[in-house]
Design a protein around this motif. Structure first.
Motif, mmCIF file in Angstrom:
data_model
loop_
_atom_site.group_PDB
_atom_site.id
_atom_site.type_symbol
_atom_site.label_atom_id
_atom_site.label_comp_id
_atom_site.label_asym_id
_atom_site.label_seq_id
_atom_site.Cartn_x
_atom_site.Cartn_y
_atom_site.Cartn_z
ATOM 1 N N LEU A 173 0.807 -1.213 0.000
ATOM 2 C CA LEU A 173 0.000 0.000 0.000
ATOM 3 C C LEU A 173 0.844 1.269 0.000
ATOM 4 O O LEU A 173 0.471 2.272 -0.616
ATOM 5 C CB LEU A 173 -0.933 -0.002 1.213
ATOM 6 C CG LEU A 173 -2.050 -1.059 1.186
ATOM 7 C CD1 LEU A 173 -2.688 -1.200 2.560
ATOM 8 C CD2 LEU A 173 -3.104 -0.694 0.145
ATOM 9 N N THR A 174 1.978 1.264 0.685
ATOM 10 C CA THR A 174 2.824 2.465 0.744
ATOM 11 C C THR A 174 3.649 2.644 -0.521
ATOM 12 O O THR A 174 4.058 3.759 -0.845
ATOM 13 C CB THR A 174 3.791 2.430 1.936
ATOM 14 O OG1 THR A 174 4.724 1.360 1.754
ATOM 15 C CG2 THR A 174 3.060 2.266 3.250
ATOM 16 N N GLY A 175 3.917 1.545 -1.244
ATOM 17 C CA GLY A 175 4.745 1.636 -2.438
ATOM 18 C C GLY A 175 6.215 1.796 -2.093
ATOM 19 O O GLY A 175 6.616 1.832 -0.920
ATOM 20 N N THR A 176 7.021 1.922 -3.126
ATOM 21 C CA THR A 176 8.468 2.001 -2.924
ATOM 22 C C THR A 176 8.893 3.277 -2.213
ATOM 23 O O THR A 176 9.954 3.330 -1.584
ATOM 24 C CB THR A 176 9.186 1.920 -4.282
ATOM 25 O OG1 THR A 176 8.683 2.961 -5.144
ATOM 26 C CG2 THR A 176 8.955 0.572 -4.946
ATOM 27 N N SER A 177 8.063 4.316 -2.267
ATOM 28 C CA SER A 177 8.413 5.576 -1.618
ATOM 29 C C SER A 177 8.042 5.614 -0.142
ATOM 30 O O SER A 177 8.395 6.563 0.570
ATOM 31 C CB SER A 177 7.726 6.744 -2.341
ATOM 32 O OG SER A 177 6.309 6.590 -2.304
ATOM 33 N N GLY A 178 7.329 4.588 0.333
ATOM 34 C CA GLY A 178 6.909 4.557 1.728
ATOM 35 C C GLY A 178 7.819 3.695 2.572
ATOM 36 O O GLY A 178 8.738 3.030 2.083
ATOM 37 N N GLN A 179 7.555 3.706 3.880
ATOM 38 C CA GLN A 179 8.353 2.931 4.821
ATOM 39 C C GLN A 179 7.413 2.222 5.795
ATOM 40 O O GLN A 179 6.442 2.813 6.278
ATOM 41 C CB GLN A 179 9.294 3.852 5.601
ATOM 42 C CG GLN A 179 10.134 3.131 6.644
ATOM 43 C CD GLN A 179 11.135 4.040 7.338
ATOM 44 O OE1 GLN A 179 12.319 3.725 7.380
ATOM 45 N NE2 GLN A 179 10.683 5.157 7.879
ATOM 46 N N VAL A 180 7.716 0.939 6.070
ATOM 47 C CA VAL A 180 6.934 0.150 7.014
ATOM 48 C C VAL A 180 7.863 -0.404 8.080
ATOM 49 O O VAL A 180 8.892 -1.010 7.764
ATOM 50 C CB VAL A 180 6.189 -1.007 6.312
ATOM 51 C CG1 VAL A 180 5.471 -1.886 7.339
ATOM 52 C CG2 VAL A 180 5.200 -0.476 5.290
ATOM 53 N N ILE A 181 7.490 -0.173 9.338
ATOM 54 C CA ILE A 181 8.216 -0.733 10.477
ATOM 55 C C ILE A 181 7.235 -1.571 11.263
ATOM 56 O O ILE A 181 6.157 -1.090 11.637
ATOM 57 C CB ILE A 181 8.811 0.368 11.383
ATOM 58 C CG1 ILE A 181 9.822 1.221 10.619
ATOM 59 C CG2 ILE A 181 9.453 -0.235 12.620
ATOM 60 C CD1 ILE A 181 9.220 2.435 9.968
ATOM 61 N N THR A 182 7.560 -2.826 11.515
ATOM 62 C CA THR A 182 6.714 -3.683 12.325
ATOM 63 C C THR A 182 7.496 -4.146 13.537
ATOM 64 O O THR A 182 8.706 -4.380 13.455
ATOM 65 C CB THR A 182 6.186 -4.891 11.519
ATOM 66 O OG1 THR A 182 5.243 -5.627 12.304
ATOM 67 C CG2 THR A 182 7.303 -5.822 11.083
ATOM 68 N N CYS A 183 6.820 -4.258 14.674
ATOM 69 C CA CYS A 183 7.537 -4.637 15.895
ATOM 70 C C CYS A 183 6.746 -5.667 16.683
ATOM 71 O O CYS A 183 5.527 -5.803 16.520
ATOM 72 C CB CYS A 183 7.834 -3.411 16.756
ATOM 73 S SG CYS A 183 6.483 -2.906 17.841
ATOM 74 N N ASP A 184 7.455 -6.370 17.560
ATOM 75 C CA ASP A 184 6.832 -7.311 18.472
ATOM 76 C C ASP A 184 7.762 -7.487 19.660
ATOM 77 O O ASP A 184 8.997 -7.394 19.513
ATOM 78 C CB ASP A 184 6.582 -8.664 17.800
ATOM 79 C CG ASP A 184 5.467 -9.442 18.471
ATOM 80 O OD1 ASP A 184 4.341 -9.452 17.934
ATOM 81 O OD2 ASP A 184 5.714 -10.022 19.552
#
Length: 407
Positions: free
Chosen positions: A114-125
């Motif tokens: 959804l964010t595309g190559t220009s976006g950033q996703v950080i996931t944590c646990d």
């Protein structure tokens, strides 16, 4: 390894998305989310699960709890819930997104799509086994640019900047203070929020000094580790009936043991529902009007013996004050043979104030019935916000936040 003797993964995936759109459980749609769910292979994040199970509309446990009486430690969420929560989040290309609850990595892969190559996703646990699994699955599926961090999600991840979107895939009882400083004004937070025994996916829009909901949908998630403001206990000697309530409520289960052995008071309304119709809104209205609102569950033995019959034995709303209790109930109405069954709603009360509590539940049933899809507005404020700055409504105080529930 995934195996199947039937349709291809692509066919199963498209069939699942078609089913989700057809059922439309939350009444929310976004073509970009639909496209992402058709593109990202859920089965690839569940390599030890049969294909048919990977594309069934159900959650999948990925880490069991060693305590046999406890909930699993991590699950892959039910796909229709994944769908509507992503619609609630409204991710845009280029967004900076933070996810609390890494799970299998599948949701993070959808977010990256959804964010595309220009976006950033950080996931944590907080669980290193979960983050290690998510990292492996993301790397194996072309999502090496998704950042995976092992930490308490309440701490957020300030080193990656201010976030446009934040989403929790674990049940939250409080909204941690760190989140306020990390979500940009105008940004969105979607969180499975727990209050008064219920759990709802609440979509908040961040304003300068508060967060205000524009969507509240039914959901169920494993509770986050470390937030222990919920209480529960049995209220009968046979351990068949259990209450769930919040620490700010003055509920003493031992005071109710005698009440359940006394004659009951039943109050009925004219409101009816069909077999597939939701009456979830009654609970929401109670939480916005009655501080005594909590949750009751009754084991099958209590229902089969005719002792207690909450409307939904696994989770129904109740009101408790002192040594009295009432809960939502239903019964089938008389009808012509062959007609679709209908059930009228009412309440059962026990104890000195049981009849009054039952009538108060019925008052909210009557308020709900004319507009059954109406949702409350949930407004969240920092914990130090004075009463004078709060919106009108039922106020629920938590360590980091003050919630106001209103219609």
């Amino acid at each position: 390894m995934n195996t199947t003797t039937g349709a291809s993964p692509e066919d199963l995936r498209n069939r699942l998305v078609d089913d989700i759109l057809r059922a439309d459980v939350a009444g929310l749609r976004d073509t970009s989310v639909e496209t992402a769910m058709r593109a990202v292979p859920r089965h690839a994040f569940l390599p030890d699960v049969p294909l048919e199970e990977a594309y069934a509309n159900k959650s999948v446990t990925i880490k069991e709890n060693p305590d046999e009486d406890a909930l699993p430690l991590s699950c892959a969420s039910q796909p229709d819930v994944v769908h509507f929560m992503l619609v609630q989040l409204a991710v845009r290309k280029g967004d900076n997104v933070f996810e609390i609850g890494a799970g299998t990595g599948y949701n993070a892969a959808l977010l990256k799509h959804l964010t595309g190559t220009s976006g950033q996703v950080i996931t944590c646990d907080i669980d290193p086994d979960v983050t290690a699994y998510a990292r492996r699955m993301l790397d194996a599926n072309g999502c090496g640019d998704v950042r995976v961090v092992t930490r308490d999600g309440a701490l957020c991840a300030p080193e990656f900047g201010l976030y446009d979107r934040m989403i929790a895939t674990v049940g939250m009882w409080d909204l941690p203070g760190a989140w306020w400083g990390q979500l940009a004004v105008g940004g969105r937070l979607v969180v499975p929020l727990r209050w008064r025994g219920l759990s709802r996916a609440v979509a908040f829009r961040r304003e300068k000094d508060r967060m205000r909901s524009d969507s509240v949908k039914m959901c169920g998630f494993l509770p986050v580790i470390g937030q222990d403001g919920e209480r529960n206990d049995y209220i009968d000697d046979n351990r068949l009936v259990r209450l769930y309530w919040d620490e700010d409520q003055s509920i003493a289960p031992e005071r109710l043991r005698n009440a359940l052995t006394q004659p009951k008071s039943i109050v009925w309304t004219d409101a009816t529902v069909g077999p597939a119709e939701s009456f979830d809104g009654v609970w929401l209205r109670l939480s916005a009007t009655e501080r005594a609102t909590c949750r009751i569950t009754a084991k099958p033995a209590a229902v089969e013996a005719g002792l207690h019959h909450p409307a939904s034995p696994a989770l129904s709303p109740a009101l408790v004050e002192g040594d009295s209790i009432a809960y939502l109930t239903l019964e089938r109405t008389a009808e012509d043979t062959g007609a679709e069954p209908r059930f009228r709603l009412g309440a059962v009360g026990y104890g000195p104030a049981g009849a009054d509590l039952a009538e108060r539940i019925c008052a909210q049933i009557r308020s709900w019935s004319p507009d059954r899809t109406a949702e409350p507005v949930v407004t969240a404020y920092p914990a130090d916000t004075p009463d004078s700055d709060l919106a009108e409504g039922a106020v629920i105080n938590r360590p980091s936040v003050r919630l106001v529930i209103a219609y």
